[in-house]
Design an enzyme around this catalytic site. Structure first.
Site, short mmCIF file in Angstrom:
data_model
loop_
_atom_site.label_atom_id
_atom_site.label_comp_id
_atom_site.label_asym_id
_atom_site.label_seq_id
_atom_site.Cartn_x
_atom_site.Cartn_y
_atom_site.Cartn_z
N SER A 65 0.86 -1.19 0.00
CA SER A 65 0.00 0.00 0.00
C SER A 65 0.89 1.23 0.00
O SER A 65 2.07 1.16 0.36
CB SER A 65 -0.88 0.00 1.26
OG SER A 65 -1.52 1.24 1.45
N TYR A 107 -2.41 -0.19 10.46
CA TYR A 107 -2.44 -0.58 9.05
C TYR A 107 -1.08 -0.37 8.40
O TYR A 107 -0.52 -1.28 7.77
CB TYR A 107 -3.52 0.21 8.32
CG TYR A 107 -3.62 -0.11 6.85
CD1 TYR A 107 -4.32 -1.24 6.42
CD2 TYR A 107 -3.04 0.72 5.90
CE1 TYR A 107 -4.42 -1.53 5.07
CE2 TYR A 107 -3.13 0.42 4.54
CZ TYR A 107 -3.82 -0.69 4.13
OH TYR A 107 -3.90 -0.98 2.78
#
Length: 286
Positions: free
Chosen positions: A136, A149
């Site tokens: 990501s 995250y």
């Protein structure tokens, strides 16, 4: 060209990028084992070249069942690639996120991928195949409330680097894909979790972080609406999975391309200012 003699495993293929990637790879001629968690999702994704398999990457017995499916392939097809795509997102300030939520995030976004990779590497050694880890933008830039995250994604980036250097001499390639804003269901689920989490905060933490959380929710909503489609992301992932000589990293979307470059060249304080400036218009009183 048909690649029906080759298997590709895609985890997290129920919706979004994972489902689009499974269909894109099937369109390119591969037989895709598409990992989903529910039977209803299996029926939705099933098509010619896409074979759903029930796969929760945190469930050892389901990973074992996947390895048995590959080993007993009725057409003796080799495993060409593994696309580690499954993931969840839980946004909250580091101070307020319960440890069980931290562990859940790392279980799915890091340890589950390691477990699947370890299980399938014997097949990839045989085929001189490829591991594609879906990281990501958060694996390079940690925004406020993205601690858990981003922490898992940073760790996945590091594991990918180590794995690439370990497997390269043995002919197995490792590729990382770093999406930015993509219009997927996972982002919507993350926004809903964030809204619910704000309501569960103590009054002190609501005063301290309530405006920040609302800004993050507003930013994520805008970020997603302006993001690329799942199909556009799938095209990049499929390329990273199948081109003969892949790069070590791919980005998806202009936001990811720009911010990953800035993260390499800007000092931390300058990057902090960029982050704050991007978030400022999304605060409730902006």
């Amino acid at each position: 060209m048909s690649h029906r003699t080759e298997l590709i495993v895609v985890s997290g293929a129920s919706t979004g990028m994972g489902a689009a990637t499974a269909h894109e790879l099937a369109k390119r001629g591969y037989h895709v084992l598409a990992g989903v968690r529910r039977q209803i999702d299996a029926e939705a994704i099933r098509e010619d070249g896409v074979e759903p398999v029930i796969l929760d990457i945190t469930a050892p017995e389901q990973i074992e069942a996947l390895t048995e499916r590959i080993a007993a392939d009725p057409e003796r097809r080799q495993l060409r690639a593994l696309v580690n795509n499954a993931g969840i997102a839980v946004n909250a300030p580091v101070e307020t996120l319960p440890l069980d939520q931290w562990r859940r995030q790392f279980d799915v976004n890091l340890f589950g991928h390691i477990a699947v990779t370890q299980a399938l590497l014997p097949f990839l050694h045989d085929s001189r195949g490829r591991v594609v880890n879906i990281s990501s933008l958060g694996g390079k830039v940690a925004m406020p409330t993205y601690g858990a995250y981003a922490g898992a994604k940073y760790a996945l980036e590091a594991v990918s680097d180590a794995l690439r250097r370990e497997l390269g001499p043995h002919g197995v390639q490792v590729v990382v894909v770093e999406p930015g804003g993509v219009r997927t269901e996972m982002i919507g689920h993350g926004i809903e979790r964030a809204k619910a989490f704000v309501k569960e905060m103590t009054p002190v933490n609501q005063r301290r972080y309530g405006s920040l959380m609302q800004a993050i929710i507003n930013q994520a909503t805008a970020f997603t609406k302006s993001g690329v489609t799942s199909q556009a992301a799938a095209t990049v992932i499929a390329d990273a999975t199948t081109v003969p000589k892949p790069r070590t990293r791919y980005t998806i979307g202009r936001d990811a391309a720009m911010l990953t470059r800035l993260a390499r060249i800007l000092p931390d304080t300058a990057l902090d200012r960029v982050s704050a400036a991007n978030l400022r218009p999304h605060y409730p009183n902006a």
